[in-house]
Design an enzyme around this catalytic site. Sequence first.
Site, PDB file in Angstrom:
ATOM      1  N   TYR A 142      82.315  44.205 -58.404  1.00  0.00           N
ATOM      2  CA  TYR A 142      81.050  43.375 -59.658  1.00  0.00           C
ATOM      3  C   TYR A 142      79.812  44.038 -60.220  1.00  0.00           C
ATOM      4  CZ  TYR A 142      84.670  39.641 -59.487  1.00  0.00           C
ATOM      5  OH  TYR A 142      85.667  38.899 -59.366  1.00  0.00           O
ATOM      6  N   LYS A 188      93.308  46.096 -49.834  1.00  0.00           N
ATOM      7  CA  LYS A 188      94.240  47.025 -50.492  1.00  0.00           C
ATOM      8  C   LYS A 188      95.206  48.249 -49.501  1.00  0.00           C
ATOM      9  CE  LYS A 188      97.631  46.669 -53.369  1.00  0.00           C
ATOM     10  NZ  LYS A 188      99.343  46.002 -53.102  1.00  0.00           N
ATOM     11  N   ASP A 220      98.302  41.398 -52.368  1.00  0.00           N
ATOM     12  CA  ASP A 220      99.121  40.690 -52.998  1.00  0.00           C
ATOM     13  C   ASP A 220      99.945  39.380 -52.452  1.00  0.00           C
ATOM     14  OD1 ASP A 220     100.112  43.273 -51.753  1.00  0.00           O
ATOM     15  OD2 ASP A 220     100.840  43.764 -53.173  1.00  0.00           O
ATOM     16  N   ASP A 244      87.504  35.971 -54.325  1.00  0.00           N
ATOM     17  CA  ASP A 244      87.193  35.521 -55.813  1.00  0.00           C
ATOM     18  C   ASP A 244      88.667  35.054 -55.872  1.00  0.00           C
ATOM     19  OD1 ASP A 244      86.136  34.228 -57.961  1.00  0.00           O
ATOM     20  OD2 ASP A 244      85.424  36.294 -59.113  1.00  0.00           O
ATOM     21  N   ASP A 248      89.278  30.700 -54.949  1.00  0.00           N
ATOM     22  CA  ASP A 248      90.062  30.179 -56.302  1.00  0.00           C
ATOM     23  C   ASP A 248      91.445  29.178 -56.169  1.00  0.00           C
ATOM     24  OD1 ASP A 248      87.624  29.902 -57.140  1.00  0.00           O
ATOM     25  OD2 ASP A 248      88.498  30.977 -59.262  1.00  0.00           O
TER      26      ASP A 248
END
Length: 356
Positions: A142, A188, A220, A244, A248
């Site tokens: 980001y 990852k 994942d 993020d 959620d």
Amino acid sequence: MKNYKIAIIKGDGIGPEIVDEAVKVLDAVSAKEDFELNYEEYLMGGAAYDVKGVPLPDETVEGCLNSDAVLFGAIGGEKWDKLPRELRPESGLLRLRKELGVFANLRPTQVFDELVDASTIKPEVLKGVDLFVVRELTGGIYFGEPRAKEENRAYNTMVYTKDEIRRIAKIGFESAMKRRKNLCSVDKANVLEVSQLWRETVEEVALDYPEVSLSHMYVDNAAMQLIRNPRQFDVILTGNIFGDILSDAASMISGSIGLLASASVGGKVGLFEPIHGSAPDIAGQGISNPIATILSAAMMLRFALGEVKAADRIEKAVKNVLKDGYRTKDLSSLGAKEVCSTSEIGSIIADYVAKI
């Protein structure tokens, strides 16, 4: 008597009404636990733009930096969506986080027994879930440079330094030490070099916390496991973009976004806010759920002020209020004995706080 200075940012939409209820509860608990809270209100978001022409006035930054903690409601709305990006409400929040120096976002997710049917996930999967996401907030893709959008291509850069990883890992391990002493680091590392550095650094920090059981999981798989078996998690430690998304996803476990609190810490002053948005479509109707903001206030007491007993008192009051069947409109189908307005549920929780 201990005295604390609290910056209040009500923001836009339902922000003012939910923050008012959190302040009501804070006043009740401070009276019982023998400390004093002094509040100063500041503008941010669309409300600030309408008055000052910017989403984050300098006086708000100064006021927050001179406070012991910041309690924030919500910002944004269609009214300001077409403004240039630097003038939109969300830009004010991003700048405030930067000015405060916060780099760790903390999101607890707990399933209340009385609301186990609120989620679309089977109750037998959810019962007893109590997890805690520690998300790095100021690095990663980001914020990485270079970044650009050209005519036929666009690109972003995912960057973490060892020091950035080390400091967020310490917060993750410290959080685990206060809970069940299990930490799952999500990355990852099978395809991303930045995740390989992340994993190596987390393992180095783990040497300082031999009591904490450390595991690793690819993002994942973590997304799948959060839905398949969320009870396996205690503390989840991860980077900005993964955090993020996962936080959620974790919010759906509770079944209502109106119950979920968050804290942004690690810098000069902590910022405490519900995870939901400003919901301008229901603002002013008295039907918004202030519980996430009230629980954010409890996090403020715990993590910023060290008033652990007061935080425990608020969290116990919320649990008892839900157990006794009091609900806001969003939870009215879940065993409601009485459906309450925003102000009514705030007053009931404040009363329970005083009686505990």
